[in-house]
Scaffold this motif. Structure first.
Motif, mmCIF file in Angstrom:
data_model
loop_
_atom_site.group_PDB
_atom_site.id
_atom_site.type_symbol
_atom_site.label_atom_id
_atom_site.label_comp_id
_atom_site.label_asym_id
_atom_site.label_seq_id
_atom_site.Cartn_x
_atom_site.Cartn_y
_atom_site.Cartn_z
ATOM 1 N N ASP A 227 43.087 30.350 89.002
ATOM 2 C CA ASP A 227 43.142 30.835 87.623
ATOM 3 C C ASP A 227 44.437 31.563 87.317
ATOM 4 O OD1 ASP A 227 42.725 33.025 89.212
ATOM 5 O OD2 ASP A 227 41.295 34.000 87.859
ATOM 6 N N VAL A 228 45.399 31.565 88.226
ATOM 7 C CA VAL A 228 46.671 32.266 88.026
ATOM 8 C C VAL A 228 47.776 31.272 87.689
ATOM 9 C CG1 VAL A 228 48.439 33.725 89.076
ATOM 10 C CG2 VAL A 228 46.007 34.140 89.580
ATOM 11 N N THR A 229 48.525 31.588 86.643
ATOM 12 C CA THR A 229 49.721 30.815 86.300
ATOM 13 C C THR A 229 50.935 31.679 86.619
ATOM 14 O OG1 THR A 229 48.572 29.671 84.503
ATOM 15 C CG2 THR A 229 50.984 29.628 84.473
ATOM 16 N N ALA A 230 51.921 31.103 87.298
ATOM 17 C CA ALA A 230 53.155 31.816 87.650
ATOM 18 C C ALA A 230 54.329 31.112 86.985
ATOM 19 C CB ALA A 230 53.336 31.847 89.158
ATOM 20 N N LEU A 231 55.139 31.884 86.289
ATOM 21 C CA LEU A 231 56.329 31.344 85.619
ATOM 22 C C LEU A 231 57.554 31.972 86.252
ATOM 23 C CD1 LEU A 231 54.083 32.161 83.030
ATOM 24 C CD2 LEU A 231 55.510 30.340 82.118
ATOM 25 N N GLY A 232 58.346 31.131 86.920
ATOM 26 C CA GLY A 232 59.510 31.621 87.622
ATOM 27 C C GLY A 232 60.791 31.396 86.858
ATOM 28 N N VAL A 233 61.683 32.390 86.903
ATOM 29 C CA VAL A 233 62.971 32.308 86.207
ATOM 30 C C VAL A 233 64.063 32.836 87.122
ATOM 31 C CG1 VAL A 233 62.034 32.492 83.868
ATOM 32 C CG2 VAL A 233 62.553 34.566 85.144
ATOM 33 N N PRO A 234 65.283 32.305 86.999
ATOM 34 C CA PRO A 234 66.386 32.734 87.865
ATOM 35 C C PRO A 234 67.041 34.030 87.371
ATOM 36 C CG PRO A 234 67.131 30.985 86.424
ATOM 37 C CD PRO A 234 65.673 31.176 86.135
ATOM 38 N N LEU A 235 66.233 35.072 87.214
ATOM 39 C CA LEU A 235 66.724 36.373 86.769
ATOM 40 C C LEU A 235 66.235 37.459 87.715
ATOM 41 C CD1 LEU A 235 66.100 36.385 82.874
ATOM 42 C CD2 LEU A 235 68.270 36.001 84.065
ATOM 43 N N ALA A 236 66.994 38.537 87.782
ATOM 44 C CA ALA A 236 66.521 39.710 88.510
ATOM 45 C C ALA A 236 65.413 40.377 87.695
ATOM 46 C CB ALA A 236 67.671 40.682 88.733
ATOM 47 N N VAL A 237 64.601 41.179 88.345
ATOM 48 C CA VAL A 237 63.472 41.825 87.676
ATOM 49 C C VAL A 237 63.940 42.656 86.490
ATOM 50 C CG1 VAL A 237 61.602 43.504 87.955
ATOM 51 C CG2 VAL A 237 62.089 41.869 89.785
ATOM 52 N N GLN A 238 65.012 43.432 86.673
ATOM 53 C CA GLN A 238 65.487 44.307 85.598
ATOM 54 C C GLN A 238 65.965 43.496 84.394
ATOM 55 O OE1 GLN A 238 64.994 47.590 85.709
ATOM 56 N NE2 GLN A 238 65.663 47.610 83.568
ATOM 57 N N GLU A 239 66.612 42.365 84.638
ATOM 58 C CA GLU A 239 67.067 41.517 83.534
ATOM 59 C C GLU A 239 65.881 40.915 82.785
ATOM 60 O OE1 GLU A 239 69.506 38.924 85.921
ATOM 61 O OE2 GLU A 239 71.334 39.732 85.002
ATOM 62 N N LEU A 240 64.863 40.530 83.534
ATOM 63 C CA LEU A 240 63.687 39.936 82.922
ATOM 64 C C LEU A 240 62.961 40.932 82.021
ATOM 65 C CD1 LEU A 240 61.793 37.524 82.637
ATOM 66 C CD2 LEU A 240 60.637 38.261 84.736
ATOM 67 N N ARG A 241 63.014 42.202 82.386
ATOM 68 C CA ARG A 241 62.328 43.227 81.583
ATOM 69 C C ARG A 241 62.917 43.335 80.171
ATOM 70 N NH1 ARG A 241 58.932 46.133 84.775
ATOM 71 N NH2 ARG A 241 59.406 46.200 87.006
ATOM 72 N N GLU A 242 64.136 42.875 79.948
ATOM 73 C CA GLU A 242 64.786 42.984 78.640
ATOM 74 C C GLU A 242 64.482 41.800 77.731
ATOM 75 O OE1 GLU A 242 66.472 45.713 77.773
ATOM 76 O OE2 GLU A 242 65.910 46.515 79.739
ATOM 77 N N VAL A 243 63.871 40.764 78.248
ATOM 78 C CA VAL A 243 63.654 39.537 77.476
ATOM 79 C C VAL A 243 62.439 39.693 76.564
ATOM 80 C CG1 VAL A 243 63.152 37.066 77.615
ATOM 81 C CG2 VAL A 243 64.673 38.139 79.305
ATOM 82 N N GLY A 244 62.605 39.327 75.295
ATOM 83 C CA GLY A 244 61.492 39.324 74.366
ATOM 84 C C GLY A 244 60.568 38.150 74.638
ATOM 85 N N LEU A 245 59.267 38.432 74.662
ATOM 86 C CA LEU A 245 58.296 37.410 75.059
ATOM 87 C C LEU A 245 57.299 37.101 73.945
ATOM 88 C CD1 LEU A 245 57.671 38.637 78.724
ATOM 89 C CD2 LEU A 245 59.115 36.731 77.968
ATOM 90 N N GLY A 246 57.757 37.209 72.701
ATOM 91 C CA GLY A 246 56.909 36.828 71.587
ATOM 92 C C GLY A 246 55.982 37.936 71.126
ATOM 93 N N PHE A 247 55.012 37.562 70.297
ATOM 94 C CA PHE A 247 54.137 38.536 69.646
ATOM 95 C C PHE A 247 52.680 38.289 70.011
ATOM 96 C CE2 PHE A 247 57.928 38.069 67.067
ATOM 97 C CZ PHE A 247 58.302 39.398 66.859
ATOM 98 N N PRO A 248 51.855 39.330 69.989
ATOM 99 C CA PRO A 248 50.440 39.195 70.357
ATOM 100 C C PRO A 248 49.646 38.535 69.235
ATOM 101 C CG PRO A 248 50.896 41.465 69.716
ATOM 102 C CD PRO A 248 52.212 40.738 69.699
ATOM 103 N N ALA A 249 49.358 37.260 69.380
ATOM 104 C CA ALA A 249 48.702 36.498 68.317
ATOM 105 C C ALA A 249 47.335 37.073 67.966
ATOM 106 C CB ALA A 249 48.573 35.033 68.739
ATOM 107 N N ARG A 250 46.575 37.469 68.981
ATOM 108 C CA ARG A 250 45.222 37.959 68.729
ATOM 109 C C ARG A 250 45.254 39.241 67.884
ATOM 110 N NH1 ARG A 250 42.467 39.236 74.117
ATOM 111 N NH2 ARG A 250 43.238 37.115 74.485
#
Length: 636
Positions: free
Chosen positions: A143-166
């Motif tokens: 039941d787990v989905t993992a999405l991998g990206v070639p970024l460091a953790v700190q860089e990933l924290r700055e990325v906008g990930l959309g809005f909460p639809a619910r």
């Protein structure tokens, strides 16, 4: 033609220009009065915090806030930190241990976002694919989905990930508006702009305004037109956040044909150091005096409070009551309607400014040169407007000319080496203020346009407008007083021995000049002691706070100067009087302030300054008698 006839003809041109200004300003007042609806928003992240600490869910808190007048919710684009514990981050090595079934598929150099929510995983995949340079790896294990990206953790924290639809759907169901705030991302292009903004289409009917989060807009500068096309498809206003300049925002507003509203937001950090009363006053001034139509009211989480929920419900309730007391309605804020532009009226107003310039040069004994320059100005002004070329630049230049000419002209027409009686001086002061006001209304009309009301454009040359009249007036009155002895007098002053008194005087004048220049325009030094309290008191008591330079300095010292007459030792008094007239005109250079508010500020400054001026004159007279140095005052 005699000088008297020249003056009469020129003043007639100024009066005609003032009538044209009146027509433009009537349209401006109608536009401003028709735009009285304000949207009151709260930050959803703070709503969640309030719900957590109150034992309620977000919907219940929103319902309580809605009852207090809140009708919109700000949704900042979420980051991975906002999504915890629904989603979490692991490095490649740790993810391989968490998901051993995936074995070698996990890349050690990647960072992974893991979640057990399928809908959230789809949203994250869409955002990451459009905002990350490089391949996004999507893995599933149970039941787990993992999405991998070639970024460091700190860089990933700055990325906008959309809005909460619910949560946005909940707000929509409650009949409230949403205010999405989009983060910037590296490498934005037409395809990624369209893909990342497309999910907002589901809420287009409920979006009060679209905001951007960072100092630079996504896609700026190369793809700004593509961003404009996406916002235009949404069909929602652009939010222009006060005091938060963002590269590309003004250009985007112009591309959207000025379909924008002004926004004021008090940050959570500012609220921590601010009393609710101070925050309330700040929001009040923004909505009432600066045409802000979207207010973002953030909560205050006071450690000593017994109930954060009740405190903040009362606070937003006070905001809504304040807006109602200001004659503003809470609802869906709308952009300004298109402002009617008439080249004829602008042409006539410019003629009035040019005529005033000739009158000023006449006061400086330069009438022949003034007539020639005035005629050239008429030809250039007519040509620019007729050819419709560089009109905005020409309008700004004419407005700057008015800001320099009218207060200087007003003061020179009031100047006299002989003192006057108090009654005559009061009449002269009012006439002086009226002449300055002619320049003020010319500026307010000649720059009347939605780009100025929204502060996409602004009056140019504010420092020049504050300094040049002082220089012109000083030179003019010294030359008037000295006549043919002017050059000799100047040489005598320059050759005078340097004394401690002169050094101290120079230091004081330099310091005062630095403060004066620093406090001109929109950015300035901090307030003087007790000035903040005085401003708050006057704003609450008089509805529109008069400017300190006018009622506390300008008018009192102008009245004193008129009763004393001019001598070189009184030059400072006359200059302080001129500062008040410059400030009067400057009030109308801030086009984002409603015209009627500016007019009320001028009126309040005038009557209050007259009272203080009379007191100052009487105190000076009593002081002279007390010191045994009485002088014959005019009218005695």
């Amino acid at each position: 033609m005699s000088r008297w006839r020249y003056q009469t003809l020129l003043w007639m041109v100024v009066i005609i220009a003032t009538l044209a200004s009146g027509i433009v300003l009537t349209n401006r007042v109608r536009l401003e009065e028709a735009n009285k609806t304000v949207t009151l928003a709260v930050d959803f992240q703070q709503v969640q915090k309030l719900a957590q600490w109150s034992g309620l869910n977000s919907r219940e808190v929103l319902d309580r806030l809605q009852q207090e007048g809140v009708n919109a919710v700000l949704f900042k684009e979420q980051t991975i930190d906002d999504l915890q514990p629904r989603a979490w981050v692991e490095g490649g090595s740790q993810a391989a241990l968490t998901l051993p079934a995936l074995g070698r598929e996990v890349r050690p150099e990647y960072t992974y976002i893991l979640t057990r929510e399928r809908e959230l995983a789809k949203r994250l995949e869409l955002q990451l694919e459009n905002k990350i340079t490089g391949q996004v790896q999507v893995l599933a294990a149970g039941d787990v989905t993992a999405l991998g990206v070639p970024l460091a953790v700190q860089e990933l924290r700055e990325v906008g990930l959309g809005f909460p639809a619910r949560d946005m759907a909940t707000v929509k169901e409650l009949g409230m508006f949403v205010v999405p705030q989009v983060k910037q991302w590296y490498g934005a292009n037409p395809a990624t702009l369209a893909a990342t903004l497309r999910p907002l289409m589901d809420y287009r009917d409920s979006i009060a305004a679209l905001l951007f989060n960072d100092k630079t807009l996504p896609g700026y500068p190369r793809y700004l037109s593509n961003l404009a096309a996406q916002v235009e498809q949404l069909g929602v206003p652009l939010g222009l956040i006060e005091f938060s300049p963002q590269q590309g925002l003004n250009q985007l507003a112009l591309l959207l044909d000025k379909k924008a509203i002004r926004v004021h937001s008090i940050s959570a950090g500012e609220m921590d150091a601010m009393t609710p009363a101070a925050a309330l006053e700040r929001l009040d001034l923004a909505a009432r005096e600066r045409d802000v139509r979207l207010l973002i009211a953030r909560f205050k989480f006071n450690p000593g409070s017994a109930s954060w929920l009740q405190d903040n419900l009362q606070y937003v309730g006070d905001v809504s009551k304040m807006l109602a007391a200001d004659g503003l309605a809470i609802g869906r804020a709308r952009p300004f309607a298109p402002f009617p532009y008439s080249r004829l009226w602008v042409l006539l107003i410019g003629f009035g400014v040019l005529a005033a310039g000739v009158l000023l040069l006449g006061q400086l004994e330069l009438l022949p040169a003034g007539l020639i320059l005035g005629l050239l100005g008429v030809l250039v002004w007519t040509g620019v407007l007729g050819l419709n070329h560089q009109v905005l630049l020409a309008r700004k230049a004419m407005a700057l000319g008015a800001a320099v000419i009218f207060p200087t002209l007003a003061m020179l027409t009031a100047w006299s080496p002989e003192g006057r009686g108090l009654r005559t001086s009061l009449a002269l002061l009012i006439r002086t203020a009226l002449i300055s006001l002619l320049g003020a209304v010319a500026i307010a009309a000649i720059l009347a346009d939605n780009t100025f009301f929204l502060k996409i454009n602004a009056f140019s040359g504010i420092k020049i407008a504050f300094i040049l009249p002082l220089i012109i007036f000083t030179l003019a009155v010294i030359i008037r007083q000295e006549g043919r002895r002017t050059a000799t007098t100047f040489r005598g002053w320059l050759d005078a021995n340097l004394t401690l008194k002169l050094v101290l005087l120079a230091v004081v004048v330099a310091a005062a000049g630095l403060v004066y220049i620093s406090r001109s325009g929109n950015e300035g030094v901090g307030l003087l002691p007790f000035e903040g309290q005085m401003r708050s008191f006057l704003g609450n008591a008089l509805l529109a706070r008069p400017r300190t330079k006018e009622f506390l300095l300008g008018y009192p010292f102008l009245l004193l100067s008129l009763t004393l007459g001019y001598q070189h030792r009184y030059l400072l008094f006359w200059l302080l009087g001129l500062v008040g007239q410059i400030s009067l005109v400057n009030t109308y250079c801030h086009l984002h302030i409603p015209f009627l508010i500016s007019l009320l500020r001028t009126f309040n400054g005038l009557w209050l300054g007259l009272i203080l001026g009379v007191v100052l004159v009487l105190v000076v007279r009593l002081g002279q008698r007390f010191l045994g140095r009485p002088r014959p005052w005019p009218g005695q």
